[in-house]
Design a protein around this motif. Structure first.
Motif, PDB file in Angstrom:
ATOM      1  N   GLN A   1      -4.078   1.430  -3.485  1.00 39.46           N
ATOM      2  CA  GLN A   1      -3.127   2.986  -2.952  1.00 39.46           C
ATOM      3  C   GLN A   1      -5.082   3.505  -3.196  1.00 39.46           C
ATOM      4  N   GLY A   2      -5.224   5.281  -2.742  1.00 38.83           N
ATOM      5  CA  GLY A   2      -6.152   5.720  -2.107  1.00 38.83           C
ATOM      6  C   GLY A   2      -6.269   6.294  -2.945  1.00 38.83           C
TER       7      GLY A   2
ATOM      8  N   SER B 134      -4.889   7.531   0.976  1.00 37.49           N
ATOM      9  CA  SER B 134      -4.065   6.292   1.552  1.00 37.49           C
ATOM     10  C   SER B 134      -4.229   6.046   3.193  1.00 37.49           C
TER      11      SER B 134
ATOM     12  N   GLU C  26      -7.902  -0.578  -5.415  1.00 37.10           N
ATOM     13  CA  GLU C  26      -8.507   1.108  -5.029  1.00 37.10           C
ATOM     14  C   GLU C  26      -9.860   1.137  -3.884  1.00 37.10           C
TER      15      GLU C  26
ATOM     16  N   CYS D 120       2.394  -1.567   3.959  1.00 37.04           N
ATOM     17  CA  CYS D 120       2.451  -0.303   4.161  1.00 37.04           C
ATOM     18  C   CYS D 120       3.760   0.019   3.968  1.00 37.04           C
TER      19      CYS D 120
ATOM     20  N   LEU E  28       1.598   4.390   1.165  1.00 37.07           N
ATOM     21  CA  LEU E  28       0.794   4.858   2.079  1.00 37.07           C
ATOM     22  C   LEU E  28       1.564   6.670   1.799  1.00 37.07           C
ATOM     23  N   SER E  29       0.985   7.555   2.784  1.00 33.19           N
ATOM     24  CA  SER E  29       1.614   8.838   2.444  1.00 33.19           C
ATOM     25  C   SER E  29       1.078   9.779   3.691  1.00 33.19           C
TER      26      SER E  29
ATOM     27  N   CYS F 297       1.194  -1.259   0.390  1.00 33.09           N
ATOM     28  CA  CYS F 297      -0.021   0.453  -0.009  1.00 33.09           C
ATOM     29  C   CYS F 297       1.546   1.729   0.309  1.00 33.09           C
TER      30      CYS F 297
ATOM     31  N   ASN G 112      -1.990   8.654  -9.331  1.00 32.68           N
ATOM     32  CA  ASN G 112      -2.012   7.169  -9.237  1.00 32.68           C
ATOM     33  C   ASN G 112      -2.990   6.934 -10.634  1.00 32.68           C
TER      34      ASN G 112
END
Length: 397
Positions: free
Chosen positions: A207-208, A113, A246, A130, A107-108, A105, A232
Motif C-alpha cells: 500500500q502507499g 500507490s 508499506e 498490481c 494501485l489507485s 499492490c 490503509n
C-alpha cells in the motif's frame, strides 16, 4: 539546542489537548506559550530534549532548523541522507522482506500507490501483481484514464477489478463517515485477498500509506485521539491474511513527490492532487447513491478543468468539490428550484499535517461557480470553504 534566541518568539503547531503538568527531575522549561507552561523542556546534563509541538510540519516556522540543530549539533549525525539513498534502501529492504514470494499492490493511479509500485517492481520484478479496483467511487472517467495511463507508461502486471455494484451495495443506507471508511477498507481487503488466491505464493499486500495517514489514524500511546480511520491503517480488518508492506510509511507527501522525480516519473503523476482512499464516498456527505455521485463527479470535473486552465492546479495542494447533504431554494429562469449545494475545498499545504484555504482570485471562483450551476443539473448553490487545518481537516469526512 534549538539554536534560537530563547527570548524571541517563534510560531509552532501543536495541540493543547495534552499537557505536561510539571517537568520531571533534571528538566528545565525551554519553551512555553500563553496557555501552556511546558511546550519544550531539556535535561542538558543527560542531553535529553522534548517538545510538545510538531517541529516537522511546515507551519512550525523554525521547526526544520530545530531538527537540523538537534540532529547535527547534538546527536552528531551526518547529513548524507538523499532521495537516491532512500530509494536504494527501500528497494533493498523490500527485496529482503519479500524474498522469493509474491506481492499484490493496491494501485489507485495516484502518486502514493504508483511510487510504491515502482519501488517494489525494482525490488521483486514480475512477482509484483498490481490490482486496480474500480469501486464506483472514482472521479469522472477516472478508471479508464488511470488504467490506460498505467499500462502505457509502466510495465506492470495490472489486473482491473470491476467492483462498482459491490461497493455501492455495501454502502447503501450508510451515512456515518467512519462506517463508510471501514466498510470500504474491509471490501478492498476482501477483494485483494480474493485476487491473491488466484496467484502463486502471495503473502504480502503493498500500500502507499504515508506518515500523515499513520499519525491521524492510530493512537500509539496514552489517550491521544484518533482523528479518522484511514482505510490503509485504522480500517484494516483483524482477519486479514496478507502481511503489509508499506515502503512510504515514514514519508510525507512532498517527500513522495521527490521520490517520484528521482524515479523519473512524469509531472502528471508527480503533481497529481491527493485523492482519498475511500474516494468520493467521503465527499458525498450522507448516504452514497449513484445519482449523488454523478452530480459530484460532474461538479468536480469542472473544478479540475478551471484550476488547470487558470494555472492554479500546480499552485495549490488540493482542490475538489463536496456534495452537501442539504438542498436550498433558488431561482432559475422563471421558476423556483430546490436543489443541492456544492462546497469547494481548495487548500495550500506542504505536508497535509497543516493546511490553509487558498486565496483564489474572485473571477476564478465566479467562473467555477457559474459553470457548476449552469452545467450540473441538480445544483443551484456553490459555497467556498474558508477553514484551515487545524481545526478543520482537509476532507469533510
Amino acid at each position: 539546542w534549538t539554536g534560537l534566541d530563547r527570548a524571541a518568539p517563534t510560531r509552532v503547531w501543536m495541540s493543547h489537548g495534552d499537557k505536561v503538568a510539571s517537568p520531571p527531575p533534571g528538566f528545565t522549561v525551554t519553551g512555553s506559550t500563553q496557555t501552556l507552561q511546558v511546550a519544550a523542556m531539556a535535561d542538558e546534563a543527560r542531553k535529553i530534549y522534548a517538545v510538545q509541538f510538531h517541529p516537522e510540519v511546515h507551519h512550525s516556522v523554525d521547526g526544520e532548523r530545530m531538527l537540523e540543530n538537534f540532529l547535527f549539533k547534538v546527536a552528531g549525525c551526518t547529513p548524507d541522507w538523499t532521495m537516491a539513498s532512500f530509494v536504494e534502501r527501500a528497494v533493498a529492504e523490500a527485496a529482503e522482506k519479500v524474498g522469493d514470494r509474491h506481492v499484490v499492490c493496491a494501485l489507485s493511479g495516484g502518486i502514493d500507490s504508483t511510487v510504491a509500485a515502482a519501488l517494489l517492481q525494482r525490488a521483486i520484478g514480475d512477482r509484483l501483481h498490481c490490482i486496480f479496483v474500480d469501486n464506483g467511487l472514482l472521479r469522472l472517467n477516472e478508471a479508464e484514464e488511470v488504467t490506460t495511463f498505467l499500462r502505457e507508461h509502466f510495465h506492470l502486471n495490472l489486473t482491473v477489478v470491476d467492483a462498482r455494484e459491490r461497493f455501492l451495495s455495501l454502502l447503501k443506507g450508510v451515512e456515518d463517515p467512519e462506517k463508510k471508511r471501514k466498510i470500504i477498507g474491509h471490501a478492498f481487503i476482501d477483494i485483494f485477498q480474493e485476487e491473491a488466491e488466484k496467484l502463486p505464493h502471495v503473502d504480502f499486500l503493498a500500500q502507499g500509506t504515508l506518515y500523515p495517514d499513520v499519525i491521524e489514524s492510530v493512537s500509539h500511546k496514552g489517550p491521544s485521539a484518533v482523528i479518522k480511520s484511514h482505510h490503509n491503517v485504522g480500517g484494516l480488518p483483524e482477519t486479514m491474511k496478507l502481511a503489509l508492506i508499506e515502503p512510504l510509511r515514514e514519508l510525507f507527501k512532498d517527500e513522495v513527490r521527490k521520490v517520484a522525480a528521482e524515479l523519473g516519473m512524469p509531472d502528471s503523476i508527480v503533481w497529481r492532487h491527493p485523492f482519498p482512499g475511500p474516494g468520493l464516498a467521503i465527499r458525498v456527505l450522507g448516504e452514497v447513491r449513484e445519482e449523488r455521485l454523478d452530480i459530484l463527479r460532474r461538479a468536480d470535473r469542472i473544478v479540475q478543468e478551471e484550476l488547470r486552465a487558470a494555472g492554479w492546479y500546480r499552485k495549490v495542494w488540493q482542490g475538489f468539490a463536496v456534495l452537501l447533504p442539504l438542498r436550498t431554494v433558488g431561482v432559475m429562469g422563471d421558476g423556483r428550484t430546490y436543489e443541492n449545494v456544492i462546497a469547494l475545498r481548495v487548500v495550500d499545504s506542504v505536508d497535509a499535517m497543516t493546511a490553509d484555504w487558498s486565496r483564489l482570485p474572485p473571477e476564478l471562483l465566479a467562473r467555477i461557480s457559474g459553470r457548476i450551476i449552469s452545467e450540473v443539473k441538480g445544483v443551484n448553490r456553490v459555497v467556498y470553504d474558508i477553514s484551515s487545518k487545524p481545526p478543520s481537516t482537509i476532507e469533510w469526512e
